[in-house]
Design a protein around this motif. Structure first.
Motif, PDB file in Angstrom:
ATOM      1  N   PHE A 121       0.093 -27.367   8.942  1.00 14.69           N
ATOM      2  CA  PHE A 121       0.599 -26.887   7.688  1.00 14.69           C
ATOM      3  C   PHE A 121       1.684 -27.835   7.154  1.00 14.69           C
ATOM      4  O   PHE A 121       1.728 -28.176   5.989  1.00 14.69           O
ATOM      5  N   LYS A 153       7.331 -10.641  10.218  1.00 14.98           N
ATOM      6  CA  LYS A 153       6.269  -9.984  10.988  1.00 14.98           C
ATOM      7  C   LYS A 153       6.590 -10.005  12.478  1.00 14.98           C
ATOM      8  O   LYS A 153       6.388  -9.013  13.181  1.00 14.98           O
ATOM      9  N   TYR A 208       2.714 -12.950   0.106  1.00 18.21           N
ATOM     10  CA  TYR A 208       1.915 -14.085   0.583  1.00 18.21           C
ATOM     11  C   TYR A 208       0.702 -14.297  -0.331  1.00 18.21           C
ATOM     12  O   TYR A 208       0.372 -15.431  -0.685  1.00 18.21           O
ATOM     13  N   SER A 220       8.411 -15.189   5.991  1.00 20.12           N
ATOM     14  CA  SER A 220       7.105 -14.533   6.109  1.00 20.12           C
ATOM     15  C   SER A 220       6.717 -14.388   7.581  1.00 20.12           C
ATOM     16  O   SER A 220       6.379 -13.298   8.064  1.00 20.12           O
ATOM     17  N   ILE A 221       6.798 -15.486   8.301  1.00 24.83           N
ATOM     18  CA  ILE A 221       6.414 -15.457   9.718  1.00 24.83           C
ATOM     19  C   ILE A 221       7.374 -14.567  10.512  1.00 24.83           C
ATOM     20  O   ILE A 221       6.961 -13.696  11.283  1.00 24.83           O
ATOM     21  N   ARG A 261       1.976 -15.987  -3.411  1.00 27.98           N
ATOM     22  CA  ARG A 261       2.322 -17.400  -3.175  1.00 27.98           C
ATOM     23  C   ARG A 261       1.066 -18.261  -3.114  1.00 27.98           C
ATOM     24  O   ARG A 261       1.054 -19.399  -3.577  1.00 27.98           O
ATOM     25  N   LEU A 277      10.485 -19.336   2.362  1.00 21.65           N
ATOM     26  CA  LEU A 277       9.465 -18.282   2.227  1.00 21.65           C
ATOM     27  C   LEU A 277       8.492 -18.295   3.406  1.00 21.65           C
ATOM     28  O   LEU A 277       8.052 -17.232   3.854  1.00 21.65           O
ATOM     29  N   ILE A 278       8.160 -19.470   3.916  1.00 21.10           N
ATOM     30  CA  ILE A 278       7.289 -19.528   5.102  1.00 21.10           C
ATOM     31  C   ILE A 278       8.024 -18.893   6.287  1.00 21.10           C
ATOM     32  O   ILE A 278       7.480 -18.051   7.005  1.00 21.10           O
TER      33      ILE A 278
HETATM   34  N1  URA Z   1       1.938 -18.045   7.904  1.00 19.67           N
HETATM   35  C1  URA Z   1       2.539 -16.937   7.455  1.00 19.67           C
HETATM   36  O1  URA Z   1       2.433 -15.875   8.053  1.00 19.67           O
HETATM   37  N2  URA Z   1       3.273 -17.032   6.338  1.00 19.67           N
HETATM   38  C2  URA Z   1       3.438 -18.175   5.659  1.00 19.67           C
HETATM   39  O2  URA Z   1       4.126 -18.180   4.662  1.00 19.67           O
HETATM   40  C3  URA Z   1       2.795 -19.319   6.130  1.00 19.67           C
HETATM   41  C4  URA Z   1       2.050 -19.226   7.272  1.00 19.67           C
END
Ligand code: URA
Length: 428
Positions: A212, A192, A170, A188-189, A173, A184-185
């Motif tokens: 966003f 987690k 992140y 990423s989210i 990026r 990738l967004i």
């Molecule tokens: N929030 C995130 O955790 N990752 C992203 O890539 C964008 C927003």
């Protein structure tokens, strides 16, 4: 994870030439990047190739799995209540997590809400709660478990070892123009959220100027990608795409948003915030089979407020302590007679510039700073009427905030078309 070795440049070339990465390539490149074996410039080239050429469902799913495998994975399946979490892609005035977690806990679920701090024009949940005197964001895993077992809701900082690959990627990026890649967004989210060990997940994907993703089609695509990822990982996942063209509720800023959240828990609060809180609560309860419970009852009869008070106190906060108030205020007046429009992005940037947000990760935020609206989209206003109040401890910031609000409160002769709060629901 595969131990097979690849040359990073071959992985980059595959994606550059619109090919599909193999499972082994994905496992290797994510792992090798996390260990520092794949260089930053190589991963930035790969991220750009993904931004330009996309990923298949199988690729994003594997990529997400590799990011999860880079760190710890929590497991809440042994709790006495079913666990369900909510994630919002972030919006201006979006304080829904604060009333929602205790509300859903009061209805019988466990809500492990591992959250972050804000960066940029949208606030972070932890920054908001830290406005409460004494409240502590960092909990150990045994403390998280104990709180979920005893009272069903915890909002705290994500433990450092969840998806470390994402942390590194992140940051990369952010400085290589590759944040906006939907695969990738989504990975990423979801890496987690899946690593966090919830059994069900409700996603609030925002759309509009303060979000966003500004366009509905992009927001729906992001929602679809994340729902598919959750589903592929065995997490019951549903998304609602909700409006973020105007501010949610009437406040943007840490203590201001806590105050408004407490109003909702007390059975009041702005209608849009109450509606979104109930929409999300119903989705969360349905996702864990508790749909016979009506969360509106728990708001009305004080059970959600009791859960909030216990949740705040369990983390050292004093639910009765007065919230911090900014030392200086300045009013914003309506420029003309007519119907008001409130642009979410303008208000978000103004709140940030007043000190509610940070531009660098290590910066502190002001608890009392932000924007309070006295009129909202569609209200009829008269020229010179007070429509907002700006709050800050550092009055030299007013001018900068007022600049952000230029064009942010247009007034028209005709009433704006009503905009639905929920645009779309995306399911597996
Ligand atoms: N929030 C995130 O955790 N990752 C992203 O890539 C964008 C927003």
């Amino acid at each position: 994870m595969s131990q097979q070795q690849f040359a990073a440049v071959d992985v980059i070339r595959t994606k550059r030439d619109r090919g599909e990465l193999s499972d082994a390539q994905i496992d290797w490149v994510v792992d090798a990047y996390t260990r520092g074996e794949v260089a930053e410039e190589q991963m930035s080239a790969l991220a750009m190739a993904v931004l330009l050429n996309g990923m298949t469902r199988a690729e994003v799913s594997r990529w997400t799995g590799a990011m999860i495998a880079s760190g710890a994975r929590l497991d809440f399946t042994d709790l006495p209540r079913p666990s369900v979490d909510k994630h919002s892609t972030g919006g201006v005035g979006d304080k829904t997590t604060l009333p929602l977690a205790p509300l859903v806990a009061a209805c019988g679920a466990a809500v492990p809400q591992l959250s972050g701090r804000g960066l940029g024009h949208t606030g972070g949940t932890l920054d908001k709660l830290e406005a409460i005197p004494g409240w502590r964001a960092s909990l150990t895993l045994p403390e998280i478990r104990a709180q979920l077992t005893d009272l069903g809701a915890v909002i705290c900082a994500a433990t450092g070892d969840l998806a470390p690959a994402d942390k590194k990627l992140y940051a990369l990026r952010d400085v290589t123009g590759t944040v906006e890649a939907i695969p990738l967004i989504a990975s990423s989210i979801m890496s987690k959220k899946i690593a966090e060990g919830t059994s069900a997940l409700v996603l609030d994907v925002k759309t509009g100027s303060g979000a966003f993703m500004k366009e509905l089609a992009q927001s729906v695509e992001l929602a679809r990608t994340m729902v598919d990822l959750g589903t592929d990982a065995g997490v019951r996942t549903v998304a609602v795409v909700t409006d973020m063209s105007t501010v949610l509720g009437r406040t943007a800023g840490n203590a201001l948003e806590v105050r408004e959240s407490v109003e909702v828990l007390a059975g009041g609060g702005p209608a849009d915030l109450v509606e979104l809180t109930l929409v999300l609560a119903r989705e969360m309860l349905a996702a864990v089979g508790l749909d016979a419970v009506d969360p509106a009852d728990a708001l009305a009869d004080g059970r959600a407020m009791d859960a909030w008070r216990r949740m705040v106190a369990a983390q050292g906060g004093d639910p009765d302590a007065p919230l911090p108030v900014a030392r200086h205020t300045q009013d914003v007046l309506a420029p003309a007679d007519g119907f008001l429009h409130v642009d979410a992005m303008a208000v978000g940037v103004a709140a940030w510039r007043l000190g509610a947000g940070r531009s660098r990760r290590e910066e502190a935020v002001q608890a009392g700073a932000g924007v309070e609206l006295h009129a909202v989209r569609g209200d009829r206003v008269r020229a010179g009427q007070r429509i907002a109040t700006l709050h800050t401890d550092t009055p030299e910031r007013f001018e900068w905030a007022v600049q952000a609000l230029e064009g942010g409160f247009p007034v028209s002769a005709t009433a704006p078309e009503p905009v639905p709060l929920v645009h779309q629901r995306v399911t597996a």
